[in-house]
Structures are given as C-alpha cells and as structure tokens.
Motif scaffolding. Sequence first.
Motif, PDB file in Angstrom:
ATOM      1  N   VAL A  19      49.481  72.862 -86.823  1.00 56.49           N
ATOM      2  CA  VAL A  19      48.488  73.598 -87.616  1.00 56.49           C
ATOM      3  C   VAL A  19      48.784  73.415 -89.104  1.00 56.49           C
ATOM      4  N   VAL A  20      50.057  73.441 -89.471  1.00 53.91           N
ATOM      5  CA  VAL A  20      50.434  73.207 -90.870  1.00 53.91           C
ATOM      6  C   VAL A  20      50.022  71.801 -91.292  1.00 53.91           C
ATOM      7  N   PHE A  21      50.250  70.813 -90.417  1.00 55.09           N
ATOM      8  CA  PHE A  21      49.802  69.448 -90.734  1.00 55.09           C
ATOM      9  C   PHE A  21      48.328  69.443 -91.091  1.00 55.09           C
ATOM     10  N   GLU A  22      47.532  70.143 -90.296  1.00 57.61           N
ATOM     11  CA  GLU A  22      46.085  70.156 -90.518  1.00 57.61           C
ATOM     12  C   GLU A  22      45.706  70.951 -91.760  1.00 57.61           C
ATOM     13  N   SER A  23      46.359  72.069 -91.982  1.00 55.28           N
ATOM     14  CA  SER A  23      45.987  72.917 -93.119  1.00 55.28           C
ATOM     15  C   SER A  23      46.424  72.318 -94.451  1.00 55.28           C
ATOM     16  N   THR A  24      47.418  71.435 -94.428  1.00 55.11           N
ATOM     17  CA  THR A  24      47.884  70.818 -95.670  1.00 55.11           C
ATOM     18  C   THR A  24      47.276  69.439 -95.903  1.00 55.11           C
ATOM     19  N   GLY A  25      46.508  68.939 -94.933  1.00 54.80           N
ATOM     20  CA  GLY A  25      45.913  67.613 -95.086  1.00 54.80           C
ATOM     21  C   GLY A  25      46.945  66.503 -95.101  1.00 54.80           C
ATOM     22  N   ARG A  26      47.992  66.670 -94.331  1.00 56.35           N
ATOM     23  CA  ARG A  26      49.128  65.735 -94.325  1.00 56.35           C
ATOM     24  C   ARG A  26      48.717  64.281 -94.135  1.00 56.35           C
ATOM     25  N   PHE A  27      47.708  64.021 -93.322  1.00 52.97           N
ATOM     26  CA  PHE A  27      47.347  62.640 -93.001  1.00 52.97           C
ATOM     27  C   PHE A  27      46.115  62.144 -93.747  1.00 52.97           C
ATOM     28  N   GLU A  28      45.623  62.917 -94.703  1.00 53.18           N
ATOM     29  CA  GLU A  28      44.411  62.511 -95.412  1.00 53.18           C
ATOM     30  C   GLU A  28      44.673  61.425 -96.445  1.00 53.18           C
ATOM     31  N   ASP A  29      45.891  61.353 -96.949  1.00 51.97           N
ATOM     32  CA  ASP A  29      46.259  60.346 -97.946  1.00 51.97           C
ATOM     33  C   ASP A  29      47.398  59.505 -97.405  1.00 51.97           C
ATOM     34  N   GLY A  30      47.664  58.409 -98.052  1.00 45.67           N
ATOM     35  CA  GLY A  30      48.805  57.584 -97.688  1.00 45.67           C
ATOM     36  C   GLY A  30      48.474  56.578 -96.605  1.00 45.67           C
ATOM     37  N   PRO A  31      49.506  56.109 -95.920  1.00 48.71           N
ATOM     38  CA  PRO A  31      49.317  55.016 -94.962  1.00 48.71           C
ATOM     39  C   PRO A  31      48.479  55.389 -93.733  1.00 48.71           C
ATOM     40  N   PHE A  32      48.302  56.685 -93.478  1.00 44.78           N
ATOM     41  CA  PHE A  32      47.544  57.114 -92.298  1.00 44.78           C
ATOM     42  C   PHE A  32      46.143  57.604 -92.629  1.00 44.78           C
ATOM     43  N   GLY A  38      40.957  60.791 -86.507  1.00 45.78           N
ATOM     44  CA  GLY A  38      41.533  60.682 -85.170  1.00 45.78           C
ATOM     45  C   GLY A  38      42.792  61.511 -85.018  1.00 45.78           C
ATOM     46  N   LEU A  39      43.628  61.519 -86.063  1.00 39.89           N
ATOM     47  CA  LEU A  39      44.844  62.318 -86.008  1.00 39.89           C
ATOM     48  C   LEU A  39      44.532  63.808 -85.984  1.00 39.89           C
ATOM     49  N   THR A  40      43.432  64.201 -86.620  1.00 37.73           N
ATOM     50  CA  THR A  40      43.005  65.600 -86.555  1.00 37.73           C
ATOM     51  C   THR A  40      42.671  65.982 -85.118  1.00 37.73           C
ATOM     52  N   VAL A  41      41.917  65.127 -84.438  1.00 36.43           N
ATOM     53  CA  VAL A  41      41.582  65.396 -83.036  1.00 36.43           C
ATOM     54  C   VAL A  41      42.859  65.460 -82.197  1.00 36.43           C
ATOM     55  N   MET A  42      43.744  64.500 -82.386  1.00 29.46           N
ATOM     56  CA  MET A  42      44.989  64.480 -81.611  1.00 29.46           C
ATOM     57  C   MET A  42      45.839  65.713 -81.915  1.00 29.46           C
ATOM     58  N   ASN A  43      45.924  66.090 -83.192  1.00 29.96           N
ATOM     59  CA  ASN A  43      46.695  67.275 -83.568  1.00 29.96           C
ATOM     60  C   ASN A  43      46.189  68.520 -82.859  1.00 29.96           C
ATOM     61  N   TRP A  44      44.870  68.721 -82.820  1.00 30.49           N
ATOM     62  CA  TRP A  44      44.326  69.921 -82.172  1.00 30.49           C
ATOM     63  C   TRP A  44      44.504  69.867 -80.662  1.00 30.49           C
ATOM     64  N   LEU A  45      44.449  68.677 -80.068  1.00 29.87           N
ATOM     65  CA  LEU A  45      44.751  68.560 -78.632  1.00 29.87           C
ATOM     66  C   LEU A  45      46.204  68.949 -78.361  1.00 29.87           C
ATOM     67  N   VAL A  46      47.079  68.499 -79.220  1.00 29.60           N
ATOM     68  CA  VAL A  46      48.498  68.827 -79.065  1.00 29.60           C
ATOM     69  C   VAL A  46      48.725  70.327 -79.256  1.00 29.60           C
ATOM     70  N   VAL A  47      48.030  70.937 -80.220  1.00 35.18           N
ATOM     71  CA  VAL A  47      48.139  72.392 -80.406  1.00 35.18           C
ATOM     72  C   VAL A  47      47.741  73.109 -79.115  1.00 35.18           C
ATOM     73  N   LEU A  48      46.634  72.685 -78.524  1.00 28.99           N
ATOM     74  CA  LEU A  48      46.189  73.315 -77.273  1.00 28.99           C
ATOM     75  C   LEU A  48      47.213  73.133 -76.162  1.00 28.99           C
ATOM     76  N   LEU A  49      47.789  71.943 -76.039  1.00 30.42           N
ATOM     77  CA  LEU A  49      48.803  71.704 -75.004  1.00 30.42           C
ATOM     78  C   LEU A  49      50.044  72.568 -75.233  1.00 30.42           C
ATOM     79  N   LYS A  50      50.451  72.696 -76.474  1.00 31.23           N
ATOM     80  CA  LYS A  50      51.632  73.509 -76.772  1.00 31.23           C
ATOM     81  C   LYS A  50      51.370  74.986 -76.495  1.00 31.23           C
ATOM     82  N   LEU A  51      50.178  75.456 -76.838  1.00 25.57           N
ATOM     83  CA  LEU A  51      49.839  76.850 -76.540  1.00 25.57           C
ATOM     84  C   LEU A  51      49.717  77.070 -75.031  1.00 25.57           C
ATOM     85  N   LEU A  52      49.205  76.069 -74.309  1.00 28.77           N
ATOM     86  CA  LEU A  52      49.181  76.144 -72.846  1.00 28.77           C
ATOM     87  C   LEU A  52      50.608  76.253 -72.313  1.00 28.77           C
ATOM     88  N   GLY A  53      51.526  75.476 -72.874  1.00 30.88           N
ATOM     89  CA  GLY A  53      52.928  75.554 -72.465  1.00 30.88           C
ATOM     90  C   GLY A  53      53.498  76.946 -72.678  1.00 30.88           C
TER      91      GLY A  53
END
Length: 174
Positions: A19-32, A38-53
């Motif tokens: 969530v911090v990655f998404e709220s700070t825009g970590r992947f919006e600049d730079g090499p990614f 796509g990383l935003t979609v993957m990040n939110w999928l991972v958040v859901l999986l972790k909360l499911l865990g």
Amino acid sequence: MLSAWFAAVCCVGFAVVNVVFESTGRFEDGPFADYSAGLTVMNWLVVLLKLLGAAVAVYSLTANPKHAEGLGVLLWGAFSLLALYALGSVAEGAAITTGLTGDRDDITFASVAYVAFVALLAIAFGILAVAHTRRFDLTARPTLLGALGAPLALAVLLLAVPALLVALGLMPSL
C-alpha cells in the motif's frame, strides 16, 4: 495460538508495504515507469493475497470452522507458497554467493533478514496447518490440494497475470 497472530500481523504488515508503494508512487518514475500500471494491478493483487493470508491465520483459531477442509487447503497452501518462496530465495542466494549468477553485493543484511522472516512466516503457517489437520482429523486431500495448488497459484500470479496485463496494454511486452 501465537503462530496465528504472528502470521496475521506479518501478512498485514507485508500488505502495508505494498500500500505504501502505491501511495508513494514508487514505480511511476525510474526504470519501472513503463510498467507502472501493471505493477499497480500486481501490487493490489498481492495486497489482497496478503490480507487473505491474515484472515486465514485468524480464522484458523476458530474452534469449529464451517469449512474445516477448505481452511486446511488454504493453510497448507499458504505454508507451501511461503516455503517455496523462501527455499527459492535461499537457492538464489547460494547461486549468487558461489558466483554462478548475480553480484555478491546484492546479498545484504536486509535481504538475508527478509528471507529469514519469510521462512519464519512459512514455519508459522506450517504449524497452523499441522495443528488444524490434527485437530479436525483431516485426510491427506487438503494437504495435497494446498501443497500442489500453491505453486500453481504462484505460476498464475507471476506468469499469467503479467501476460494478461501485456495483452490489455497495461504493460509493455518484454
């Protein structure tokens, strides 16, 4: 059970990182930057999986869960997925250390601590899975479904979802 609360807190903590990655825009600049959507979609999928865990860990404390076999599958799946991830990371570290691949400078205290922490989380889910299996006298079926389903889930997450994101134009093709 301490293992359940440890696993739940760790899963929520790991979800907060995404969530911090998404709220700070970590992947919006730079090499990614090209992969940002796509990383935003993957990040939110991972958040859901972790909360499911986290939910699975807490639900394992239930004295009489409605779906004991299904919970067993999820517990064994979480254990298998985390154990596979930890073992893969250890193998990667060994390959780097022996000079087979990568740069030895990539192995830092933080990366070793992260892998050790994931291994502890895997152990916590393993304890929960074994305890749940014994408490409800489950057959081998939930164990096998969880253990075999976890690598399949990892493959879907790491291969199929990015391919879908490329097909949808949310990520450039490699």
